[in-house]
Design an enzyme around this catalytic site. Structure first.
Site, mmCIF file in Angstrom:
data_model
loop_
_atom_site.group_PDB
_atom_site.id
_atom_site.type_symbol
_atom_site.label_atom_id
_atom_site.label_comp_id
_atom_site.label_asym_id
_atom_site.label_seq_id
_atom_site.Cartn_x
_atom_site.Cartn_y
_atom_site.Cartn_z
ATOM 1 N N ASN A 10 0.866 -1.473 0.081
ATOM 2 C CA ASN A 10 -0.041 0.114 0.125
ATOM 3 C C ASN A 10 0.816 1.231 -0.069
ATOM 4 O O ASN A 10 1.440 1.526 1.025
ATOM 5 C CB ASN A 10 -0.926 0.002 1.210
ATOM 6 C CG ASN A 10 -1.769 1.227 1.465
ATOM 7 O OD1 ASN A 10 -1.729 1.974 0.538
ATOM 8 N ND2 ASN A 10 -2.305 1.420 2.614
ATOM 9 N N TRP A 11 0.987 1.874 -1.399
ATOM 10 C CA TRP A 11 1.895 3.004 -1.202
ATOM 11 C C TRP A 11 1.437 4.204 -0.702
ATOM 12 O O TRP A 11 2.137 5.178 -0.789
ATOM 13 C CB TRP A 11 2.233 3.184 -2.678
ATOM 14 C CG TRP A 11 3.226 2.307 -3.230
ATOM 15 C CD1 TRP A 11 3.840 1.212 -2.696
ATOM 16 C CD2 TRP A 11 4.253 2.579 -4.323
ATOM 17 N NE1 TRP A 11 4.765 0.707 -3.415
ATOM 18 C CE2 TRP A 11 5.390 1.592 -4.444
ATOM 19 C CE3 TRP A 11 4.436 3.710 -5.057
ATOM 20 C CZ2 TRP A 11 6.361 1.371 -5.098
ATOM 21 C CZ3 TRP A 11 5.548 3.272 -6.255
ATOM 22 C CH2 TRP A 11 6.656 2.301 -6.011
ATOM 23 N N LYS A 12 0.017 4.421 -0.422
ATOM 24 C CA LYS A 12 -0.467 5.518 0.239
ATOM 25 C C LYS A 12 -0.068 6.479 -0.643
ATOM 26 O O LYS A 12 -0.031 6.660 -2.171
ATOM 27 C CB LYS A 12 0.079 5.650 1.613
ATOM 28 C CG LYS A 12 -0.121 4.411 2.497
ATOM 29 C CD LYS A 12 0.139 4.459 4.001
ATOM 30 C CE LYS A 12 -0.180 3.231 4.851
ATOM 31 N NZ LYS A 12 -0.011 3.264 6.188
ATOM 32 N N HIS A 92 -9.215 1.208 4.612
ATOM 33 C CA HIS A 92 -8.159 1.616 5.452
ATOM 34 C C HIS A 92 -8.464 2.431 6.468
ATOM 35 O O HIS A 92 -9.149 3.492 6.581
ATOM 36 C CB HIS A 92 -7.008 1.962 4.315
ATOM 37 C CG HIS A 92 -5.863 2.190 5.118
ATOM 38 N ND1 HIS A 92 -5.486 2.966 5.999
ATOM 39 C CD2 HIS A 92 -4.669 0.964 5.121
ATOM 40 C CE1 HIS A 92 -4.207 2.671 6.430
ATOM 41 N NE2 HIS A 92 -3.898 1.651 5.743
ATOM 42 N N GLU A 94 -6.953 4.789 7.610
ATOM 43 C CA GLU A 94 -6.697 6.110 7.523
ATOM 44 C C GLU A 94 -7.683 6.935 6.646
ATOM 45 O O GLU A 94 -7.968 8.161 6.785
ATOM 46 C CB GLU A 94 -5.279 6.399 6.273
ATOM 47 C CG GLU A 94 -3.912 6.049 7.559
ATOM 48 C CD GLU A 94 -2.588 5.579 6.570
ATOM 49 O OE1 GLU A 94 -2.609 5.717 5.658
ATOM 50 O OE2 GLU A 94 -1.948 5.181 7.613
ATOM 51 N N GLU A 163 -5.599 -4.729 10.552
ATOM 52 C CA GLU A 163 -4.417 -3.695 10.864
ATOM 53 C C GLU A 163 -4.779 -2.821 12.011
ATOM 54 O O GLU A 163 -5.562 -2.028 11.978
ATOM 55 C CB GLU A 163 -4.456 -2.866 9.721
ATOM 56 C CG GLU A 163 -4.079 -3.553 8.287
ATOM 57 C CD GLU A 163 -3.543 -2.428 7.181
ATOM 58 O OE1 GLU A 163 -2.487 -2.596 6.917
ATOM 59 O OE2 GLU A 163 -4.324 -1.540 6.889
ATOM 60 N N GLY A 169 2.637 2.152 10.661
ATOM 61 C CA GLY A 169 3.734 3.001 10.704
ATOM 62 C C GLY A 169 4.397 3.484 12.182
ATOM 63 O O GLY A 169 5.109 4.422 12.084
ATOM 64 N N SER A 208 3.418 -2.372 10.374
ATOM 65 C CA SER A 208 4.829 -2.411 10.644
ATOM 66 C C SER A 208 5.377 -3.739 10.081
ATOM 67 O O SER A 208 6.306 -4.239 11.069
ATOM 68 C CB SER A 208 5.261 -2.168 12.157
ATOM 69 O OG SER A 208 4.623 -0.660 12.346
HETATM 70 P P1 PGA Z 1 2.823 0.113 7.608
HETATM 71 O O1 PGA Z 1 1.566 0.467 6.866
HETATM 72 O O2 PGA Z 1 3.576 -1.292 6.907
HETATM 73 O O3 PGA Z 1 3.581 1.282 7.155
HETATM 74 O O4 PGA Z 1 2.700 0.155 9.007
HETATM 75 C C1 PGA Z 1 0.448 -0.634 6.654
HETATM 76 C C2 PGA Z 1 -0.956 -0.031 6.225
HETATM 77 O O5 PGA Z 1 -1.288 1.120 6.620
HETATM 78 O O6 PGA Z 1 -1.595 -0.657 5.393
#
Ligand code: PGA
Length: 250
Positions: A10-12, A92, A94, A163, A169, A208
């Site tokens: 997931n490159w966000k 997600h 976010e 998640e 992160g 992570s």
């Molecule tokens: P991360 O993000 O691997 O940077 O913790 C995972 C995600 O949000 O899908």
């Protein structure tokens, strides 16, 4: 039930033309990997990534629940497919937090995407305060129940990503026992919702994941791959995770 691991990046909000070389490098390794591999890219990069890496699974990070219409800034399933995407993330944390998406929104997005022909990775996960209050399993199970599409066309086209928000992160990860407890509970919920097909749905862990912890996480029962953020941006970081997922006995 044999489930092939899926490792999705997931490159966000990262990635422009300069990063296409990473997509290409990942796609070449994916051809011979023992796990399914996908990258969910910024919408602006999808078509170029598909051209640069034909045959590789490129996805979006969100999709609108409506087929089309007056939704400024949003992307429809037909648009993602038109750009060459094969899958999309929905729900997600976010987006749930930043864009105020509810479980009902996420369910509608999943249903729209599946009906249009996109595979779906549906995300769920608890906050640190919910985990500390001892309510992680009940909260995430309820979130899954409320976010699930009414039906799935085929088990392999639909995945769930657990998640924990506090693990995204941050470098923090739940213990393998906590992951095992959650994934077992989610498997139960998927079986109740979809019957035998619920055994075929892949449950990814996300938060992570990196080369140094991937093998330990993939060894947990009912962990069928990972959704990877930061460590998916560079082939050098991502491919060891793909390798760890490929080692699973099929
Ligand atoms: P991360 O993000 O691997 O940077 O913790 C995972 C995600 O949000 O899908």
């Amino acid at each position: 039930m044999n489930r092939r691991n899926l490792v999705a990046g997931n490159w966000k909000m990262h990635g422009t033309t300069a990063e296409l070389a990473e997509v290409t490098a990942i796609s070449i390794a994916a051809e011979t990997a023992g796990a399914d591999v996908a990258l969910c890219l910024p919408a602006t990069l999808i078509e170029r990534a598909v051209r640069a890496a034909p045959g590789f699974a490129v996805g979006g990070q969100d999709v609108h629940q409506a087929e089309k219409g007056a939704h400024t800034g949003c992307i429809s399933a037909a648009m993602l497919l038109d750009a060459g995407a094969r899958l999309t993330i929905v729900g997600h944390s976010e987006r749930r937090e930043g864009q105020g998406e509810s479980d009902a929104d996420v369910r509608a997005k999943a249903e729209t995407a599946l009906a249009a022909g996109l595979d779906v990775i549906l995300c769920i996960g608890e906050s640190d305060s919910v985990r500390e209050a001892g309510r992680a399993v009940s909260t995430v199970s309820a979130q899954l129940d409320a976010s699930l599409p009414g039906s799935i066309p085929a088990a392999e086209r639909f995945s769930v990503a657990y998640e924990p928000i506090w693990a995204i992160g941050t470098g923090k990860v739940p213990s393998v026992d906590e992951i095992a407890e959650m994934h077992a509970a989610l498997r139960d919920r998927l079986r109740s919702a979809f019957g035998e097909a619920g055994n075929g749905v892949r449950i990814l862990y996300g938060g992570s994941v990196k080369a140094s912890n991937a093998a330990e996480i993939f060894a947990v029962a009912d962990v069928d791959g990972a959704l990877v953020g930061g460590a998916s941006l560079k082939a050098a970081d991502f491919l060891p995770i793909v390798e760890a997922a490929s080692a699973r006995a099929e």
